[in-house]
Design a protein around this motif. Structure first.
Motif, mmCIF file in Angstrom:
data_model
loop_
_atom_site.group_PDB
_atom_site.id
_atom_site.type_symbol
_atom_site.label_atom_id
_atom_site.label_comp_id
_atom_site.label_asym_id
_atom_site.label_seq_id
_atom_site.Cartn_x
_atom_site.Cartn_y
_atom_site.Cartn_z
ATOM 1 N N ARG A 5 -3.451 -3.048 1.302
ATOM 2 C CA ARG A 5 -3.073 -1.955 0.415
ATOM 3 C C ARG A 5 -1.702 -2.242 -0.201
ATOM 4 N NH1 ARG A 5 -3.052 4.061 0.486
ATOM 5 N NH2 ARG A 5 -0.892 4.685 0.649
ATOM 6 N N ARG A 45 2.082 -8.989 0.257
ATOM 7 C CA ARG A 45 3.414 -9.046 -0.383
ATOM 8 C C ARG A 45 4.464 -9.034 0.710
ATOM 9 N NH1 ARG A 45 3.382 -4.174 -4.391
ATOM 10 N NH2 ARG A 45 5.350 -4.835 -5.306
ATOM 11 N N SER A 75 6.340 0.153 -1.495
ATOM 12 C CA SER A 75 5.315 0.425 -2.509
ATOM 13 C C SER A 75 4.316 1.463 -1.977
ATOM 14 C CB SER A 75 4.605 -0.877 -2.867
ATOM 15 O OG SER A 75 3.529 -0.630 -3.707
ATOM 16 N N PHE A 123 4.227 -6.679 -16.705
ATOM 17 C CA PHE A 123 3.232 -7.371 -15.878
ATOM 18 C C PHE A 123 2.332 -8.225 -16.764
ATOM 19 C CE2 PHE A 123 4.243 -3.854 -13.022
ATOM 20 C CZ PHE A 123 4.304 -4.520 -11.797
ATOM 21 N N SER A 160 -0.710 3.451 -12.753
ATOM 22 C CA SER A 160 -0.468 3.674 -11.313
ATOM 23 C C SER A 160 -0.197 2.355 -10.594
ATOM 24 C CB SER A 160 -1.664 4.374 -10.685
ATOM 25 O OG SER A 160 -2.817 3.574 -10.862
ATOM 26 N N LYS A 161 -0.395 1.237 -11.294
ATOM 27 C CA LYS A 161 -0.077 -0.068 -10.716
ATOM 28 C C LYS A 161 1.230 -0.529 -11.327
ATOM 29 C CE LYS A 161 -3.951 0.048 -8.578
ATOM 30 N NZ LYS A 161 -4.019 0.250 -7.138
HETATM 31 P P1 A3P Z 1 3.787 -1.559 -7.231
HETATM 32 O O1 A3P Z 1 3.195 -0.317 -7.777
HETATM 33 O O2 A3P Z 1 4.549 -1.364 -5.994
HETATM 34 O O3 A3P Z 1 4.572 -2.359 -8.232
HETATM 35 P P2 A3P Z 1 -2.822 -2.445 -5.175
HETATM 36 O O4 A3P Z 1 -3.727 -2.697 -6.323
HETATM 37 O O5 A3P Z 1 -3.257 -3.198 -3.946
HETATM 38 O O6 A3P Z 1 -2.612 -0.990 -4.940
HETATM 39 O O7 A3P Z 1 -1.427 -3.059 -5.516
HETATM 40 C C1 A3P Z 1 -0.588 -2.503 -6.482
HETATM 41 C C2 A3P Z 1 0.471 -3.518 -6.840
HETATM 42 O O8 A3P Z 1 -0.113 -4.553 -7.626
HETATM 43 C C3 A3P Z 1 1.573 -2.972 -7.681
HETATM 44 O O9 A3P Z 1 2.569 -2.523 -6.789
HETATM 45 C C4 A3P Z 1 1.994 -4.154 -8.552
HETATM 46 O O10 A3P Z 1 3.281 -4.639 -8.255
HETATM 47 C C5 A3P Z 1 0.979 -5.230 -8.209
HETATM 48 N N1 A3P Z 1 0.484 -6.010 -9.359
HETATM 49 C C6 A3P Z 1 0.209 -7.332 -9.299
HETATM 50 N N2 A3P Z 1 -0.165 -7.783 -10.477
HETATM 51 C C7 A3P Z 1 -0.161 -6.734 -11.324
HETATM 52 C C8 A3P Z 1 -0.461 -6.598 -12.706
HETATM 53 N N3 A3P Z 1 -0.849 -7.631 -13.433
HETATM 54 N N4 A3P Z 1 -0.344 -5.371 -13.265
HETATM 55 C C9 A3P Z 1 0.073 -4.309 -12.516
HETATM 56 N N5 A3P Z 1 0.367 -4.387 -11.192
HETATM 57 C C10 A3P Z 1 0.263 -5.587 -10.597
#
Ligand code: A3P
Length: 345
Positions: free
Chosen positions: A98, A182, A190, A291, A307-308
């Motif tokens: 996660r 990570r 995070s 990103f 949300s990412k």
């Molecule tokens: P943060 O929100 O802490 O930056 P998951 O999909 O497992 O929930 O992980 C979310 C994390 O994916 C995000 O954490 C972000 O840093 C990372 N991530 C990696 N590549 C990404 C991308 N291309 N676009 C957006 N988030 C990305």
């Protein structure tokens, strides 16, 4: 009269011009998508020793286009001869972790013509109620794909849930397992940020990260806090190793996937015995998002949802140091078991 003729001529020229531009755009898009298909080579290895003719990637790419149209409802199954579509159990699962970048990894792998992703987290193996519905229920949750393609699903809760390794083993003891990690402290923050956002949305107050991560009585790291526990990767992995040999796992460096996704994806292609098809063309850095985003062809591209890539709250540096020190021995063990050393402090 002369004015009327000129207007008619102008209108004609406009129509012809639009047609020419439209055709040009179509051609460019077509060449763009064909570009990734050269040269054609077979998928071989773990997913069965099959003949070259059975895995023409160009055909897979073409069929994938049809599949896409079918899913969008633009065409019927008969019209595009999709009768050989099947819902296949996954050949590989992103089991966690996660906040490691599980969504980015799944979406990026889906750029490969031989990969079909299950869009939703299915939570079959970690949720008793779902698991009780049986394997056919799970299979029916999978997307339609062609037999030569492989289905991949991701449910990050699998990594930390006690019962999951045995349940997955019972389904397929030779399945490939992907773990994206990570740096543990960053991951914990995070994780906290995501929960915090949920609380704020519901107008609920929430403790500061420092208060949750450090036990106020002992001033030591609070191992009862879930975000901390999840980051002790080696503890969870050890449970999985009771069922699967280490060769069935591949560790993805989630921090590197953010800054340099292509080499990480190429390692996964190799692990899955897929011919290399994801290229730099498919990934472009979006400065606004901060990103990498995905490019399927000259027309279709997408970034991950907002949300990412949340902005993390500031955390007391002494707490960060304490956490990093705490995770250090577990990280060493993780490197040792997996054979992948990551440059974590
Ligand atoms: P943060 O929100 O802490 O930056 P998951 O999909 O497992 O929930 O992980 C979310 C994390 O994916 C995000 O954490 C972000 O840093 C990372 N991530 C990696 N590549 C990404 C991308 N291309 N676009 C957006 N988030 C990305």
């Amino acid at each position: 009269m002369l004015f009327k003729q000129q207007a008619w001529l102008r209108q004609k020229l406009l129509v012809l011009g639009s047609l020419a531009v439209g055709s040009l755009l179509y051609l460019v898009a077509r060449v763009g998508s064909l570009d990734r298909l050269q040269p054609i080579c077979p998928i071989e290895g773990r997913f069965g020793a099959r003949s070259q003719a059975e895995f023409p990637l160009r055909a897979l790419q073409f069929k994938r286009g049809l599949l896409h149209e079918f899913r969008k409802g633009n065409t019927s199954k008969d019209q595009v001869s999709l009768h050989d579509l099947v819902q296949q159990l996954p050949k590989a699962i992103i089991i966690g972790v996660r906040k490691g970048g599980t969504r980015a990894l799944l979406e990026m792998l889906n750029l490969h013509p031989a990969v079909v992703k299950a869009s939703q987290e299915i939570h079959f193996f970690d949720n008793d109620e779902n698991y009780a519905k049986g394997i056919e229920w799970y299979r029916k949750k999978m997307p339609f794909s062609y037999p030569q393609q492989i289905t991949i699903e991701k449910s990050p809760a699998y990594f930390i849930t006690e019962e999951v390794p045995e349940r997955i083993y019972k389904m397929n003891s030779s399945i490939k397992l992907l773990i994206i990690v990570r740096e543990p402290t960053t991951r914990a923050i995070s994780d906290y940020t995501q929960v915090l956002e949920g609380k704020e949305r519901k107008n609920k107050t929430y403790y500061k990260f420092e208060k949750l991560a450090i036990d106020p009585n002992t001033c030591e790291v609070n191992t009862k806090y879930k975000a901390v526990r999840t980051s002790i990767y080696t503890k969870h992995l050890e449970r999985w190793l009771k069922y699967f040999p280490i060769e069935q796992f591949h560790v993805v460096d989630g921090d590197r996937l953010i800054t340099e996704p292509l080499p990480e994806l190429q390692l996964v292609e190799k692990f899955l015995n897929l011919p290399p098809r994801i290229s730099q063309y498919n990934l472009y850095f979006n400065a606004t998002r901060g990103f990498y985003c995905l490019r399927f062809n000259i027309i279709f591209n997408k970034c991950l949802a907002g949300s990412k890539g949340r902005i993390h709250p500031e955390v007391d540096p002494s707490v960060i140091t304490k956490l990093r020190k705490f995770f250090h021995p577990f990280n060493q063990k993780f490197y040792q078991i997996t054979g992948r050393t990551l440059n974590w402090p």
